[in-house]
Design a protein around this motif. Sequence first.
Motif, PDB file in Angstrom:
ATOM      1  N   UNK A   9     -10.265 -19.079   1.848  1.00 31.04           N
ATOM      2  CA  UNK A   9      -8.985 -19.679   1.322  1.00 31.04           C
ATOM      3  C   UNK A   9      -8.820 -20.134  -0.024  1.00 31.04           C
ATOM      4  N   UNK A  10      -9.978 -20.656  -0.476  1.00 32.66           N
ATOM      5  CA  UNK A  10      -9.982 -21.219  -1.755  1.00 32.66           C
ATOM      6  C   UNK A  10      -9.748 -19.875  -2.908  1.00 32.66           C
ATOM      7  N   UNK A  11     -10.645 -18.960  -2.647  1.00 31.70           N
ATOM      8  CA  UNK A  11     -10.535 -17.937  -3.601  1.00 31.70           C
ATOM      9  C   UNK A  11      -9.081 -17.223  -3.238  1.00 31.70           C
ATOM     10  N   UNK A  16      -3.908 -16.006  -6.030  1.00 34.71           N
ATOM     11  CA  UNK A  16      -2.384 -16.359  -6.368  1.00 34.71           C
ATOM     12  C   UNK A  16      -2.038 -17.019  -7.446  1.00 34.71           C
ATOM     13  N   UNK A  17      -2.751 -18.122  -7.583  1.00 29.74           N
ATOM     14  CA  UNK A  17      -2.118 -19.317  -8.671  1.00 29.74           C
ATOM     15  C   UNK A  17      -3.662 -19.414  -9.719  1.00 29.74           C
ATOM     16  N   UNK A  18      -3.490 -18.692 -10.856  1.00 26.82           N
ATOM     17  CA  UNK A  18      -4.596 -18.611 -11.691  1.00 26.82           C
ATOM     18  C   UNK A  18      -5.022 -19.657 -12.373  1.00 26.82           C
ATOM     19  N   UNK A  33      -3.927 -28.530  -9.750  1.00 22.44           N
ATOM     20  CA  UNK A  33      -2.975 -27.389 -10.064  1.00 22.44           C
ATOM     21  C   UNK A  33      -1.965 -28.241 -11.016  1.00 22.44           C
ATOM     22  N   UNK A  34      -1.574 -27.603 -12.183  1.00 21.64           N
ATOM     23  CA  UNK A  34      -0.441 -28.255 -13.094  1.00 21.64           C
ATOM     24  C   UNK A  34       0.631 -28.669 -12.201  1.00 21.64           C
TER      25      UNK A  34
END
Length: 169
Positions: A9-11, A16-18, A33-34
């Motif tokens: 799931x982390x991968x 999806x969110x680089x 995450x930003x």
Amino acid sequence: MKTYIGADALALLKEKFHSVEYNTEEAKPAVYVPADELLQLLSFLRDEMGFTRMENVTSVDYKTYFEMVYHLFAWKTLDTCQDVPDENVWITVKVKLDHEHPVIPSVTSVFSSAEFEEREVFDLMGIDFTGHPDLRRILLWEGFSGHPLRKDYKQAAPPFVERITRRGH
């Protein structure tokens, strides 16, 4: 015992969110995450991965930066994760904020249950939530100066009251 999101799931999140960062070596990996991608990530977690419950919203003051912390969980199995057992699954999402001007988008548009907790963080830590529907103090009065859970908060000295002593008998 809580089961946290697995490596598969982390991968998927990283795909999806680089800009997402995490450490798979940790037993309870947190996803960083930003701030400008927070709402998209939380929407994805809710809509695509089944994290439909925001359990907790809080913040931490590290003197040089603030960290917003969001704890979410999904009921039962996540279809996108093969390495997760058939039980509730947790994920922690964190956002680092500037200490001088801590501003982050409100997540109430994704999880309306965060409204009260964002107000509490605003009141006690001074973090501003843009787009919040009712951002005002919740525990302290409107005229209160400062935010008492910040490490740099200086409490005003109490007024001097002369001690009354008993004399005689």
